[in-house]
Design a protein around this motif. Structure first.
Motif, PDB file in Angstrom:
ATOM      1  N   TYR A 153       0.880  -1.174   0.000  1.00  0.00           N
ATOM      2  CA  TYR A 153       0.000   0.000   0.000  1.00  0.00           C
ATOM      3  C   TYR A 153       0.907   1.209   0.000  1.00  0.00           C
ATOM      4  CZ  TYR A 153      -4.644  -2.011   0.690  1.00  0.00           C
ATOM      5  OH  TYR A 153      -5.825  -2.660   0.512  1.00  0.00           O
ATOM      6  N   TRP A 154       0.635   2.064  -0.943  1.00  0.00           N
ATOM      7  CA  TRP A 154       1.524   3.163  -1.268  1.00  0.00           C
ATOM      8  C   TRP A 154       1.312   4.304  -0.276  1.00  0.00           C
ATOM      9  CZ3 TRP A 154       2.515   3.245  -7.011  1.00  0.00           C
ATOM     10  CH2 TRP A 154       3.523   4.154  -7.339  1.00  0.00           C
ATOM     11  N   SER A 155       2.197   4.428   0.654  1.00  0.00           N
ATOM     12  CA  SER A 155       2.075   5.500   1.637  1.00  0.00           C
ATOM     13  C   SER A 155       2.259   6.841   0.946  1.00  0.00           C
ATOM     14  CB  SER A 155       3.161   5.315   2.697  1.00  0.00           C
ATOM     15  OG  SER A 155       3.235   6.455   3.508  1.00  0.00           O
ATOM     16  N   SER A 156       1.560   7.857   1.436  1.00  0.00           N
ATOM     17  CA  SER A 156       1.747   9.197   0.857  1.00  0.00           C
ATOM     18  C   SER A 156       3.109   9.764   1.250  1.00  0.00           C
ATOM     19  CB  SER A 156       0.630  10.146   1.297  1.00  0.00           C
ATOM     20  OG  SER A 156       0.618  10.220   2.705  1.00  0.00           O
ATOM     21  N   ASP A 157       3.775   9.121   2.203  1.00  0.00           N
ATOM     22  CA  ASP A 157       5.130   9.548   2.567  1.00  0.00           C
ATOM     23  C   ASP A 157       6.132   8.694   1.781  1.00  0.00           C
ATOM     24  OD1 ASP A 157       6.742  10.922   5.169  1.00  0.00           O
ATOM     25  OD2 ASP A 157       7.725   9.242   4.157  1.00  0.00           O
ATOM     26  N   GLU A 158       6.866   9.344   0.880  1.00  0.00           N
ATOM     27  CA  GLU A 158       7.781   8.602  -0.017  1.00  0.00           C
ATOM     28  C   GLU A 158       8.836   7.810   0.728  1.00  0.00           C
ATOM     29  OE1 GLU A 158       9.916  10.525  -3.151  1.00  0.00           O
ATOM     30  OE2 GLU A 158       8.143  10.529  -4.418  1.00  0.00           O
ATOM     31  N   GLU A 223       5.363   2.343  21.171  1.00  0.00           N
ATOM     32  CA  GLU A 223       5.152   1.638  22.448  1.00  0.00           C
ATOM     33  C   GLU A 223       4.867   2.650  23.556  1.00  0.00           C
ATOM     34  OE1 GLU A 223       8.565   1.179  20.900  1.00  0.00           O
ATOM     35  OE2 GLU A 223       7.282   0.119  19.478  1.00  0.00           O
ATOM     36  N   GLU A 224       5.414   3.862  23.415  1.00  0.00           N
ATOM     37  CA  GLU A 224       5.218   4.868  24.474  1.00  0.00           C
ATOM     38  C   GLU A 224       4.013   5.753  24.203  1.00  0.00           C
ATOM     39  OE1 GLU A 224       8.866   7.072  25.230  1.00  0.00           O
ATOM     40  OE2 GLU A 224       9.946   5.158  25.305  1.00  0.00           O
ATOM     41  N   ASP A 225       3.769   6.041  22.921  1.00  0.00           N
ATOM     42  CA  ASP A 225       2.625   6.902  22.600  1.00  0.00           C
ATOM     43  C   ASP A 225       1.879   6.309  21.406  1.00  0.00           C
ATOM     44  OD1 ASP A 225       0.795   8.856  22.187  1.00  0.00           O
ATOM     45  OD2 ASP A 225       2.229  10.521  22.076  1.00  0.00           O
ATOM     46  N   PRO A 226       1.106   5.235  21.677  1.00  0.00           N
ATOM     47  CA  PRO A 226       0.420   4.562  20.563  1.00  0.00           C
ATOM     48  C   PRO A 226      -0.562   5.474  19.838  1.00  0.00           C
ATOM     49  CG  PRO A 226      -0.089   3.503  22.700  1.00  0.00           C
ATOM     50  CD  PRO A 226       0.910   4.576  22.971  1.00  0.00           C
ATOM     51  N   GLN A 227      -1.210   6.377  20.560  1.00  0.00           N
ATOM     52  CA  GLN A 227      -2.219   7.232  19.912  1.00  0.00           C
ATOM     53  C   GLN A 227      -1.570   8.129  18.857  1.00  0.00           C
ATOM     54  OE1 GLN A 227      -5.569   6.870  20.279  1.00  0.00           O
ATOM     55  NE2 GLN A 227      -5.441   8.146  18.427  1.00  0.00           N
ATOM     56  N   ALA A 228      -0.409   8.702  19.191  1.00  0.00           N
ATOM     57  CA  ALA A 228       0.276   9.574  18.220  1.00  0.00           C
ATOM     58  C   ALA A 228       0.723   8.749  17.008  1.00  0.00           C
ATOM     59  CB  ALA A 228       1.476  10.248  18.876  1.00  0.00           C
ATOM     60  N   ALA A 229       1.119   7.499  17.259  1.00  0.00           N
ATOM     61  CA  ALA A 229       1.549   6.637  16.153  1.00  0.00           C
ATOM     62  C   ALA A 229       0.364   6.300  15.249  1.00  0.00           C
ATOM     63  CB  ALA A 229       2.197   5.369  16.703  1.00  0.00           C
ATOM     64  N   VAL A 230      -0.786   6.007  15.847  1.00  0.00           N
ATOM     65  CA  VAL A 230      -1.995   5.735  15.052  1.00  0.00           C
ATOM     66  C   VAL A 230      -2.359   6.978  14.234  1.00  0.00           C
ATOM     67  CG1 VAL A 230      -4.505   5.372  15.215  1.00  0.00           C
ATOM     68  CG2 VAL A 230      -2.948   3.902  16.524  1.00  0.00           C
ATOM     69  N   ASP A 231      -2.308   8.141  14.868  1.00  0.00           N
ATOM     70  CA  ASP A 231      -2.644   9.379  14.142  1.00  0.00           C
ATOM     71  C   ASP A 231      -1.701   9.584  12.953  1.00  0.00           C
ATOM     72  OD1 ASP A 231      -4.622   9.834  15.964  1.00  0.00           O
ATOM     73  OD2 ASP A 231      -3.513  11.318  17.137  1.00  0.00           O
ATOM     74  N   HIS A 232      -0.415   9.275  13.175  1.00  0.00           N
ATOM     75  CA  HIS A 232       0.541   9.457  12.077  1.00  0.00           C
ATOM     76  C   HIS A 232       0.256   8.443  10.956  1.00  0.00           C
ATOM     77  CE1 HIS A 232       3.961  10.923  10.029  1.00  0.00           C
ATOM     78  NE2 HIS A 232       4.678   9.812  10.140  1.00  0.00           N
ATOM     79  N   PHE A 233      -0.077   7.213  11.353  1.00  0.00           N
ATOM     80  CA  PHE A 233      -0.453   6.204  10.341  1.00  0.00           C
ATOM     81  C   PHE A 233      -1.617   6.729   9.492  1.00  0.00           C
ATOM     82  CE2 PHE A 233      -3.714   3.051   9.358  1.00  0.00           C
ATOM     83  CZ  PHE A 233      -3.052   2.307   8.398  1.00  0.00           C
ATOM     84  N   LEU A 234      -2.640   7.273  10.162  1.00  0.00           N
ATOM     85  CA  LEU A 234      -3.816   7.755   9.422  1.00  0.00           C
ATOM     86  C   LEU A 234      -3.425   8.889   8.466  1.00  0.00           C
ATOM     87  CD1 LEU A 234      -6.452   7.687  12.306  1.00  0.00           C
ATOM     88  CD2 LEU A 234      -6.227   6.044  10.439  1.00  0.00           C
ATOM     89  N   ASP A 235      -2.420   9.667   8.870  1.00  0.00           N
ATOM     90  CA  ASP A 235      -1.951  10.767   8.006  1.00  0.00           C
ATOM     91  C   ASP A 235      -1.239  10.270   6.751  1.00  0.00           C
ATOM     92  OD1 ASP A 235      -2.851  12.756   9.579  1.00  0.00           O
ATOM     93  OD2 ASP A 235      -0.923  13.167  10.570  1.00  0.00           O
ATOM     94  N   ILE A 236      -0.492   9.178   6.888  1.00  0.00           N
ATOM     95  CA  ILE A 236       0.394   8.811   5.767  1.00  0.00           C
ATOM     96  C   ILE A 236      -0.117   7.599   4.976  1.00  0.00           C
ATOM     97  CG2 ILE A 236       2.487   9.829   6.739  1.00  0.00           C
ATOM     98  CD1 ILE A 236       1.985   6.073   6.878  1.00  0.00           C
ATOM     99  N   PHE A 237      -1.243   6.983   5.407  1.00  0.00           N
ATOM    100  CA  PHE A 237      -1.735   5.815   4.667  1.00  0.00           C
ATOM    101  C   PHE A 237      -2.429   6.275   3.390  1.00  0.00           C
ATOM    102  CE2 PHE A 237      -5.106   2.887   3.410  1.00  0.00           C
ATOM    103  CZ  PHE A 237      -4.348   1.756   3.202  1.00  0.00           C
TER     104      PHE A 237
END
Ligand code: FMN
Length: 391
Positions: A153-158, A223-237
């Motif tokens: 899946y082609w992330s919008s982040d190159e 592992e320390e801030d899963p919510q921020a990681a999920v938010d970043h995933f949603l940004d770049i997926f």
């Protein structure tokens, strides 16, 4: 695997059921398997796995291959049957592969590792989704020498996109499957109604959370801030701005063969090949993206006519039984990707459930091919089908 499987006479479940009066551990009929799995899953997992887009018209219709009828030939000497095929230059034992299907932890704790272990037992190729619950490196280890492809899946982040392609090659995957029909998920009413999107809970993001480039873009590790990681995933997926010319990026960043999955128009198949693809995957994504679209089995013949001589053609969306596989192969597909049946096997019995489903599907195909009078997959061609309009 039973010693009587595949190119030999019958598989274990068939022999025990038909000759020894024993019933199997899991349902054999697809409908019973699906219903049992639905009972075993919680409501949100069922909504995610089962659900198609919109009114689910495409999903319902994709499972109907009845417009094509097999015309069997008799007394053809089919005792020794050859099920091997070649896809993307690789020889494969059977014309069945496990389709990329994300978030397998929703149905079983062992998730992709159980599916990979079953594939490894049977030497059935596994295509790992970018959206897996287990990292691509762990799955590759579990698969060992079993053929393995990575679905991209082609992330919008190159940088993340490039990192995925590099990691897949380093981990030993044999090919890249670029899924082009899902830059964003379709209108899935079952999910919207439940306010449920598995990725919000950090499910199905193992490849992202383990990715060095993804991690380097976070202030704190997942592992320390899963919510921020999920938010970043949603940004770049996903990236809906991509065009065919952008495919060049994939070829620049991998030496592996590339198959474009999610093609339904012959002109798109032609564009895929013109842009350098080695294969085309005919698919409606299991009716999950464009409701009301042409089904994959309806789209297949024109795509085979357009590029079948130049590219590997995989087929998925609606394969439930051996006769479905037979029809797709007869219409010119080189291999069939198995989706919902195997995930229902996983839900019911982990590795053993996936093994049961794959082994039975292949055995059903093998018997159908033999009873249709063909002794090798290469003999399964359009001459062995009639369309209902021509009956
Ligand atoms: C629950 C589920 C998740 C899926 N996840 C992916 C995915 O991550 N990547 C992908 O290319 N296709 C994905 N697909 C589509 C499948 O690869 C395949 O096209 C589809 O399952 C075929 O339809 P069928 O299962 O009804 O036969 C998914 C399908 C389902 C049902």
């Amino acid at each position: 695997m039973s010693e009587q499987f595949g190119n030999r006479k019958v598989n274990r479940v068939y022999r025990e059921g038909m000759h020894e009066g024993k019933s199997p551990d899991f349902p054999v009929s697809y409908e019973d398997l699906r219903d049992a799995a639905h009972d075993a899953m919680d409501d949100t997992a069922r909504a995610y796995i089962h659900g198609g887009a919109g009114a689910e018209e495409t999903f319902r219709k994709e499972q109907d291959f009845s417009e094509w009828r097999i015309v069997p030939r008799m007394l053809q000497g089919v005792a020794d049957r050859d099920l091997t095929i070649e896809v993307l230059g690789q020889e494969i034992d059977y014309p069945a592969m496990v389709t990329p299907l994300g978030v397998q932890s929703l149905v079983h704790d062992d998730a992709e590792l159980a599916t990979a272990a079953a594939c490894d037992e049977l030497n059935v190729p596994f295509i790992l989704s970018s959206l897996s619950s287990t990292s691509m490196e762990e799955v590759a280890d579990e698969l060992g020498d079993t053929p393995k492809w990575f679905q991209f899946y082609w992330s919008s982040d190159e940088d993340i996109a490039r990192s995925f392609l590099n990691r897949a090659e380093d981990a030993g995957y044999d090919a890249i499957v670029v899924t082009v029909d899902a830059p964003t998920l379709g209108w899935r009413e079952r999910l919207i109604e439940r306010g449920y999107y598995p990725f919000l809970d950090g499910e199905g993001v193992a490849n992202y959370f383990s990715d060095p480039e993804f991690r380097s873009q976070l202030d704190d590790p997942p592992e320390e801030d899963p919510q921020a990681a999920v938010d970043h995933f949603l940004d770049i997926f996903g990236d809906s701005s991509l065009t065919w010319d952008d495919l060049e990026f994939v070829f620049e960043n991998t030496d592996l063969p590339v198959l474009i999955k999610g093609v339904l128009h012959p002109e798109d198949a032609r564009l895929a090949v013109e842009h350098g693809a080695d294969g085309v995957g005919v698919s409606t994504h299991g009716g999950r993206q464009v409701d009301g679209s042409i089904t994959a089995i309806e789209a297949l013949p024109d795509i085979v006519d357009e590029v079948g001589d130049e590219a590997t053609i995989t087929f998925d969306s609606g394969i439930r039984r051996g006769s479905d596989m037979y029809k797709a192969l007869a219409l010119g597909a080189d291999a069939c990707l198995i989706g919902r049946p195997f995930i229902y096997g996983l839900a019911l019995g982990g590795q053993a459930g996936v093994h049961h489903v794959l082994e039975n599907l292949i055995a059903d195909f093998d018997l159908t091919m033999g009873l249709a009078g063909r002794d090798s997959v290469s003999e399964v061609n359009r001459n062995s089908l009639r369309h209902e309009d021509d009956l």
